[in-house]
Design an enzyme around this catalytic site. Sequence first.
Site, PDB file in Angstrom:
ATOM      1  CG  ASP A  11      -6.508  -0.749  -2.982  1.00 28.15           C
ATOM      2  OD1 ASP A  11      -5.699  -1.224  -3.792  1.00 28.15           O
ATOM      3  OD2 ASP A  11      -6.830   0.453  -2.959  1.00 28.15           O
ATOM      4  CG  ASP A 130       3.349   4.589  -7.801  1.00 24.93           C
ATOM      5  OD1 ASP A 130       2.829   3.780  -8.604  1.00 24.93           O
ATOM      6  OD2 ASP A 130       3.242   4.478  -6.565  1.00 24.93           O
TER       7      ASP A 130
END
Lengths: 251, 193
Positions: A11, A130
Amino acid sequence: MLTKRIVPCLDIKNGRTVKGVNFVNLIDAGDPVVLAKQYADLGADELVFLDIAATLENRGTTLDMVLKVAEQVNIPFTVGGGISSVEHVDALLKCGADKVSINSSAVKRPELVSELAEKFGSQCVVVAIDAKQIDGEWFVHLAGGTIPTKIKLFDWAKEVEKRGAGEILFTSMDHDGTKAGFANEALAHLSNLVNIPIIASGGAGSIEHFVDTFKEGKSDAALAASVFHFGEIPILELKQKLKENNIPVRL
Amino acid sequence: MKLVIINYGAGNIKSIQFAFKRLGVDAVLSNDIAEIKAADKIIFPGVGEASSAMKMLKESGLDTIIPTLKQPVLGICLGMQLMCNSSEEGNTKGLGIFNVAVKRFANDVKVPQMGWNVISDLKSDLFKTIKDKEFMYLVHSYYAEKCDEMIAKTDYQVEYASALQKDNFYGVQFHPEKSGIEGSKILENFLNL
């Protein structure tokens, strides 16, 4: 024989890696270049950088990071987060990214997938999906799983394949963060449904989970973050175990 | 040593330039015919779709120049495919350097092939010190068939030519610039040809 890929995900925020990463004694665990090089040396097959705070203002910072990673890292990497235009992708690829991953922007405007595939080739277009189960059926979600849509996972997967996506990165929001294993049933269904590679994401907690997602989930690659970052699963050991289980890996 | 990467608008050339930089060689990006002709070594890259890449080559006049080059030329990925006779992708006529056709993988495997696969039956100085069955990174939907000019093969349901050579022309389907230390060795070998 084509091998199954192990993909650590980092990230990124303002060009720096976030979430503690402490699998080795690093001088600067926030430096994406240092981390990427380390992962390449440890046997990662590919890397994903996810810009979790992407805004128009910090785009330059991310591009600069991509350039630095490309300069020093000799394995392929994907960049995702906040990508919604052909121009942005062009800039990322010119800085040396191998692939880009698009998510919400593709749901909002599916033509983007076609445009990217036509301009840059399917090989660099990863569509991240997702999804979460609602009453036994998988639905695509936006904004990290917080906003449900009416789009069914498997319909959407078919559509992005048709539009020229080169790969699908499927994250089960029901499994993400649980460390209880990947969503293998849905993954296997996806893998049979479309003829492009599937990256499994969400739920990695043990080596056994990786074995299962390659065998039962029929995944082509498996992505994880914390189990790698905190050294809970050393990549080399993971690959050795996969090999013992007759799963082809690069060792 | 003057190394030129042919810059005709197709694909990720930054990674190739960086890979040579890691070997201590500054590669020049160019589509200038005189500059390309004057180079010691030439890289012919390419990512994307065959017919549009061929169109870009034609627009710059490079399609007639490349086959006449006398110095070592290394085609990478689509670059290698364009050096072949033809490609099923967009029904493209290639440069005809390698006497082989490029076909699409059948749908009994995932297409594109994406990831690390092995190269074997290595037959060129390009692969000096590279062991048989070394892993290389590949991303492609089309492949060159096995042929006399094959210097490495790979198996993805079908056995195909993952590297080709004819005289001073070399082509690799995989991405040496993205294939770790071993890939880097292949680029170094090319510089030493």
